[in-house]
Design a protein around this motif. Structure first.
Motif, PDB file in Angstrom:
ATOM      1  N   SER A  68      -5.677  -1.128   0.906  1.00 30.05           N
ATOM      2  CA  SER A  68      -4.724   0.025   0.087  1.00 30.05           C
ATOM      3  C   SER A  68      -4.408  -0.952  -1.262  1.00 30.05           C
ATOM      4  N   VAL A  69      -3.759   0.307  -2.172  1.00 28.28           N
ATOM      5  CA  VAL A  69      -4.024  -0.179  -3.850  1.00 28.28           C
ATOM      6  C   VAL A  69      -2.500  -0.042  -3.912  1.00 28.28           C
ATOM      7  N   HIS A  70      -1.617  -0.794  -4.512  1.00 28.46           N
ATOM      8  CA  HIS A  70      -0.644  -0.433  -4.989  1.00 28.46           C
ATOM      9  C   HIS A  70      -0.068   0.397  -6.273  1.00 28.46           C
ATOM     10  N   ARG A  71       0.596   1.724  -5.719  1.00 29.81           N
ATOM     11  CA  ARG A  71       0.714   2.922  -7.036  1.00 29.81           C
ATOM     12  C   ARG A  71       2.639   2.427  -7.392  1.00 29.81           C
ATOM     13  N   GLU A  72       2.816   2.755  -8.598  1.00 28.34           N
ATOM     14  CA  GLU A  72       4.441   3.123  -8.673  1.00 28.34           C
ATOM     15  C   GLU A  72       4.554   3.577  -9.764  1.00 28.34           C
ATOM     16  N   LYS A  73       5.496   4.214 -10.508  1.00 25.39           N
ATOM     17  CA  LYS A  73       5.614   4.741 -11.993  1.00 25.39           C
ATOM     18  C   LYS A  73       4.747   3.534 -12.444  1.00 25.39           C
ATOM     19  N   PHE A  74       4.220   5.088 -13.614  1.00 27.02           N
ATOM     20  CA  PHE A  74       3.735   3.318 -14.742  1.00 27.02           C
ATOM     21  C   PHE A  74       3.273   2.603 -14.527  1.00 27.02           C
ATOM     22  N   LYS A  75       2.685   2.546 -12.949  1.00 27.36           N
ATOM     23  CA  LYS A  75       1.645   1.757 -12.534  1.00 27.36           C
ATOM     24  C   LYS A  75       0.477   2.133 -11.806  1.00 27.36           C
ATOM     25  N   PRO A  76      -0.105   3.002 -11.567  1.00 25.38           N
ATOM     26  CA  PRO A  76      -1.186   3.884 -10.875  1.00 25.38           C
ATOM     27  C   PRO A  76      -1.719   2.845  -9.752  1.00 25.38           C
ATOM     28  N   LEU A  77      -2.423   1.848 -10.882  1.00 25.78           N
ATOM     29  CA  LEU A  77      -3.467   0.392 -10.171  1.00 25.78           C
ATOM     30  C   LEU A  77      -2.601  -0.429 -10.483  1.00 25.78           C
ATOM     31  N   GLY A  78      -2.151  -0.527  -9.280  1.00 22.37           N
ATOM     32  CA  GLY A  78      -0.864  -1.966  -9.299  1.00 22.37           C
ATOM     33  C   GLY A  78      -1.644  -3.524  -8.796  1.00 22.37           C
ATOM     34  N   GLY A  79      -3.133  -3.225  -8.380  1.00 20.23           N
ATOM     35  CA  GLY A  79      -4.049  -3.555  -7.132  1.00 20.23           C
ATOM     36  C   GLY A  79      -3.855  -3.950  -5.674  1.00 20.23           C
ATOM     37  N   PRO A  80      -4.578  -4.694  -5.534  1.00 20.79           N
ATOM     38  CA  PRO A  80      -4.853  -4.596  -3.740  1.00 20.79           C
ATOM     39  C   PRO A  80      -3.847  -4.676  -3.489  1.00 20.79           C
ATOM     40  N   ASP A  81      -2.893  -4.230  -2.143  1.00 18.21           N
ATOM     41  CA  ASP A  81      -2.013  -4.811  -1.511  1.00 18.21           C
ATOM     42  C   ASP A  81      -2.111  -4.941   0.033  1.00 18.21           C
ATOM     43  N   GLY A  82      -3.249  -4.092   0.344  1.00 17.98           N
ATOM     44  CA  GLY A  82      -3.765  -4.166   1.943  1.00 17.98           C
ATOM     45  C   GLY A  82      -3.369  -5.323   2.626  1.00 17.98           C
ATOM     46  N   GLY A  83      -2.674  -5.040   3.301  1.00 22.62           N
ATOM     47  CA  GLY A  83      -2.651  -6.290   4.587  1.00 22.62           C
ATOM     48  C   GLY A  83      -3.400  -6.771   5.346  1.00 22.62           C
ATOM     49  N   ASN A  84      -3.093  -7.818   6.435  1.00 28.84           N
ATOM     50  CA  ASN A  84      -3.917  -8.661   7.395  1.00 28.84           C
ATOM     51  C   ASN A  84      -3.553  -7.559   8.652  1.00 28.84           C
ATOM     52  N   GLY A  85      -4.684  -8.079   9.381  1.00 26.87           N
ATOM     53  CA  GLY A  85      -4.239  -6.902  10.881  1.00 26.87           C
ATOM     54  C   GLY A  85      -3.621  -8.021  11.759  1.00 26.87           C
ATOM     55  N   GLY A  86      -3.051  -7.616  12.735  1.00 26.53           N
ATOM     56  CA  GLY A  86      -2.639  -8.468  13.584  1.00 26.53           C
ATOM     57  C   GLY A  86      -3.574  -9.510  14.863  1.00 26.53           C
ATOM     58  N   ARG A  87      -3.128 -10.951  15.589  1.00 29.07           N
ATOM     59  CA  ARG A  87      -3.819 -11.454  16.366  1.00 29.07           C
ATOM     60  C   ARG A  87      -3.281 -10.610  17.938  1.00 29.07           C
ATOM     61  N   ASP A 111       1.819  -2.494   1.173  1.00 32.71           N
ATOM     62  CA  ASP A 111       2.451  -3.457   0.094  1.00 32.71           C
ATOM     63  C   ASP A 111       2.569  -5.599   1.061  1.00 32.71           C
ATOM     64  N   ASN A 112       1.480  -5.152   1.386  1.00 31.17           N
ATOM     65  CA  ASN A 112       1.144  -5.773   1.902  1.00 31.17           C
ATOM     66  C   ASN A 112       2.038  -6.521   3.517  1.00 31.17           C
ATOM     67  N   ARG A 113       1.494  -5.454   4.290  1.00 29.47           N
ATOM     68  CA  ARG A 113       2.377  -6.100   5.493  1.00 29.47           C
ATOM     69  C   ARG A 113       1.444  -6.042   6.692  1.00 29.47           C
ATOM     70  N   GLU A 114       1.712  -7.252   7.353  1.00 27.80           N
ATOM     71  CA  GLU A 114       0.156  -8.018   7.610  1.00 27.80           C
ATOM     72  C   GLU A 114       1.262  -7.240  10.041  1.00 27.80           C
ATOM     73  N   GLY A 115       0.006  -6.680  10.097  1.00 32.72           N
ATOM     74  CA  GLY A 115       0.267  -6.391  11.369  1.00 32.72           C
ATOM     75  C   GLY A 115       0.952  -7.099  12.614  1.00 32.72           C
ATOM     76  N   LYS A 116       1.912  -6.457  13.315  1.00 30.84           N
ATOM     77  CA  LYS A 116       2.135  -7.675  14.712  1.00 30.84           C
ATOM     78  C   LYS A 116       1.322  -8.403  15.442  1.00 30.84           C
ATOM     79  N   ASN A 117       1.265  -9.513  15.942  1.00 33.89           N
ATOM     80  CA  ASN A 117       0.626 -10.342  16.888  1.00 33.89           C
ATOM     81  C   ASN A 117       0.467  -9.858  18.234  1.00 33.89           C
ATOM     82  N   GLY A 118      -0.592  -9.130  19.142  1.00 34.53           N
ATOM     83  CA  GLY A 118      -0.391  -9.024  20.394  1.00 34.53           C
ATOM     84  C   GLY A 118       0.269 -10.186  21.409  1.00 34.53           C
ATOM     85  N   LYS A 119       1.299  -9.597  22.650  1.00 36.04           N
ATOM     86  CA  LYS A 119       1.561 -10.671  23.443  1.00 36.04           C
ATOM     87  C   LYS A 119       0.391 -10.946  23.651  1.00 36.04           C
ATOM     88  N   ASP A 120       0.805 -12.134  24.514  1.00 33.73           N
ATOM     89  CA  ASP A 120       0.420 -13.388  25.170  1.00 33.73           C
ATOM     90  C   ASP A 120       0.627 -12.383  26.920  1.00 33.73           C
TER      91      ASP A 120
END
Length: 478
Positions: A23-42, A77-86
């Motif tokens: 994912s790429v961060h986007r907001e007004k006046f900053k269409p390319l604000g840098g990568p913001d993809g979060g990690n997947g959960g375990r 928005d750098n949101r990490e995925g939820k870990n799986g339940k043991d």
């Protein structure tokens, strides 16, 4: 209906890791604000835990397929995925865990003992975690790693201090019912006991457990009757008690020959020679039984056995027997060495261990095996050229290309990474590293580069002007 199961095959699957997000961060006046993809959960693990309230593997007999939950994918928005339940699977005390080949993986004794039977998959990294000074805007993310799936065998070996062994209808169930609060099924026909019964006996200051094993017959160690199925339940006992019937109605049997037959079966099964033996002559309340007991007792004592004459029905001789067993159990417990703290064994890798192997197979295919290369392949999205190039870079840095060259690989030779079941096969190009460099600066976007200082920009403009002027001075129309 089956109510007791002491051996099951369990099919387990740990949870898969969640995919990373590109994912790429986007907001007004900053269409390319840098990568913001979060990690997947375990992914969730599959964990076996000893629970004193569980006494059978019956639940796993009816439901042998168990799976932990998967990890959730990452988001923008750098949101990490939820870990799986043991997934926690309670097992009885004394459960042995084996793989499909019979190799012991864990011997679970003691309340709360834990064993991770299946490891959950790692979550894939998002493009924010993959960003670096050289790769400022990755257009890809790593996939989640699949969870570990395997078939295991759970085998229950009863944890008891005393084991009662003997022929069917020798009175083992009656004896355990009067020595403890256990209520086994008692009837006047053979093989009344179809499952081991466990009871708790208190004798003075000593508390010990006692189990009766379903009746043994000649050939039990080879699978006749129920003996082989339940002989494993005597392996952990501190003392073996031979319960001999002194009032049997079968003319071809007598207590001494019964004892010899049971000892032979125990010897055939193996591993029980060091256990102390006690002989119980049961049913002495019957006149013929008492006479026979008095007749054979000297012979048994001459063999070195401690002999007790009892009657479970008339409750004769039980106090002496229970206290004698308590003394033997207490002595065995005192002789055991004090349990030391858990030792962690560290086996460092050899200095020349590259972390992978390259072998040439009979059909000319070169196979690469190793934890890192196989994991990297599983986490690669092969529909994304940039992700494939990133995989090539990682393999080259690990030294896979050099190893292939040393193994004799040439251009367009087949290369497989992984096992035969799930390998990724491709035609190898020796210039992989060069190609990776040509594709290099993958994911870089000059719009994200830091602005040059004013002095540097001025020098660059002067150099471009001087270069243009020199080309003009050297130009002649004639």
């Amino acid at each position: 209906m089956t109510t007791f199961v002491d051996r099951v095959e369990l099919h387990i699957a740990a949870g898969n890791g969640g995919h990373g997000c590109a994912s790429v961060h986007r907001e007004k006046f900053k269409p390319l604000g840098g990568p913001d993809g979060g990690n997947g959960g375990r992914g969730g693990d599959v964990i076996l835990v000893v629970d004193q309230d569980v006494t059978t593997l019956l639940d796993y007999h009816h439901h042998p397929h168990r799976k932990a939950t998967n990890g959730q994918p990452g988001a923008g928005d750098n949101r990490e995925g939820k870990n799986g339940k043991d997934l926690i699977l309670p097992v009885p005390d004394g459960t042995v865990v084996m793989d499909g080949n019979g190799e012991v993986l864990a011997d679970m004794v003691g309340q709360g003992t834990r064993f991770i039977a299946g490891q959950g998959g790692r979550g894939g990294l998002g493009n924010a975690a993959l960003a670096s000074a050289r790769r400022k805007a990755p257009g890809f993310a790593l996939l989640g790693e699949p969870g570990e799936a395997r078939d295991i065998v759970l085998e229950l070996k009863t944890v008891a201090d005393v084991a009662l062994v003997g022929y069917p209808s020798a009175g083992k169930s009656s004896l355990i019912s009067v020595l403890s609060a256990a209520k086994p099924k008692i009837a006047d026909y053979p093989f009344t006991t179809l499952v081991p019964n466990l009871g708790v006996v208190t004798a003075g200051a000593t508390v010990y457990t006692i189990a009766d094993v379903p009746g043994l017959i000649p050939g039990a160690s080879q699978g006749k009757g129920l003996g082989l199925e339940f002989l494993r339940h005597v392996e952990r006992c501190e003392v073996l008690v031979h319960v001999l019937d002194t009032a049997t109605l079968e003319s071809h049997r007598d207590p001494v020959s019964d004892l010899d037959v049971i000892e032979e079966e125990l010897a055939q099964y193996g591993g029980l020679d060091d256990r102390p033996r006690v002989v119980v002559l049961n049913k002495v309340d019957i006149p013929d039984g008492k006479d026979l007991a008095d007749m054979i007792r000297p012979d048994l004592e001459a063999r070195g056995y401690r002999v007790f004459e009892v009657s479970a029905v008339a409750r004769q001789g039980l106090k002496e027997l229970s206290y004698a067993l308590a003394d033997i159990v207490a002595t065995a417990r005192a002789a055991k060495p004090v349990q030391e703290a858990t030792r962690i064994v560290i086996r460092p890798k050899a200095v020349d261990d590259a972390g992978f192997t390259v072998t040439k197979e009979a059909d000319g295919l070169f196979r690469v095996r190793g934890e890192k290369p196989e994991r990297w392949v599983r986490q690669t999205d092969f529909n994304n050229d940039e992700a494939v190039g990133y995989l090539a870079d990682r393999l080259n840095r690990l030294g896979v290309e050099d190893a292939l060259l040393k193994a004799g690989a040439r251009a367009m030779d087949g290369v497989a990474i992984g096992s035969e079941d799930d390998a990724v096969v491709f035609d190898w190009e020796p210039s992989m590293s060069a190609g990776a460099e040509m594709l290099g600066r993958r994911g870089e976007d000059h719009r994200f580069e830091a602005p040059r200082p004013a002095a540097q920009r001025r020098r660059d403009r002067e150099a471009e002007r001087d270069e243009a002027q020199s080309e003009f001075d050297g130009f002649s129309p004639f």
